[in-house]
Enzyme design. Sequence first.
Site, PDB file in Angstrom:
ATOM      1  N   THR A   4       0.859  -1.180   0.000  1.00  0.00           N
ATOM      2  CA  THR A   4       0.000   0.000   0.000  1.00  0.00           C
ATOM      3  C   THR A   4       0.899   1.235   0.000  1.00  0.00           C
ATOM      4  O   THR A   4       2.126   1.120   0.082  1.00  0.00           O
ATOM      5  CB  THR A   4      -0.912   0.023   1.247  1.00  0.00           C
ATOM      6  OG1 THR A   4      -1.812   1.105   1.149  1.00  0.00           O
ATOM      7  CG2 THR A   4      -0.089   0.194   2.501  1.00  0.00           C
ATOM      8  N   ALA A  25      -5.376  -5.660   6.503  1.00  0.00           N
ATOM      9  CA  ALA A  25      -6.578  -4.826   6.558  1.00  0.00           C
ATOM     10  C   ALA A  25      -7.413  -5.143   7.790  1.00  0.00           C
ATOM     11  O   ALA A  25      -7.958  -4.240   8.438  1.00  0.00           O
ATOM     12  CB  ALA A  25      -7.406  -5.023   5.287  1.00  0.00           C
TER      13      ALA A  25
END
Length: 283
Positions: free
Chosen positions: A80, A128
Amino acid sequence: KQWYQRRVAITAGITNNLRMAALAAAYRSMDCGSLLSTDTGVMPEEESFEYLPHTDPATFVNEFQNTTSADNKIKFHTGTTTLAFKFKHGVIVAVDSRATAGSYIASQTVKKVIEINPYLLGTMAGGAADCSFWERLLAKQCRIYQLRNRERISVAAASKILSNMVYQYKGMGLSMGTMVCGWDKRGPGLYYVDSDGQRTTNYMFSVGSGSTYAYGVMDTGYKYEMSVEDACDLGRKAIMHAAHRDAMSGGVVNLYHMKQDGWVKVSQTDVSQMYYQSLEERN
């Protein structure tokens, strides 16, 4: 009458402690046959379960995460790009929106900014599920603090609570690298907290696989005295260039501005459109 009630309560407490000790001993020996009475509330023997082969969760997880072993069954492939920096008019937070599972792009619309409260934001990098769970738990703790003390929690205290919570699970497989930013009595605040309990503060952070590219753009264009418009452009460009070079980053750029009266979501811009638009401007 008070003496009698107190004696009854003490006797009930002793009986309950003895019962719990018997339950614990039976579970350790896996002998559920002695606990089939209806008043204990224990599951029947045919519904009993076996414990994991290890009593230490950290040791158990590390055996499956050992990179030198051929039996490595837990492999985290995270990626990310998130960034945040302080400047004269507050804090800019910019993130991408791509979620990956190895080389597979699972989603292009992940919301990687957790809105803890109107004056606190958190970012997601790593797993996540871990980031989402712990930062939402942090939001609950911040609300409890506000109700008890009748004032908003500071950015430093919020980041410290998060650090203390995850430190208890150090070495047990958590994957989290987050930034906590906000505005309190001291002004704008920015802290980095990871799953090992590390906590540090600075004027600029970038977390994720594309962070090296984002740092290059931010170091080139950052000025503390910059305007809000220039700061927003810098955050968008940093995420855009990182997403172009890093395969694990992409989707859209979600941009937030933390001000004295709370955060505002400035924009949501497609990374591909930004890149091709920048190419046309350069040509």
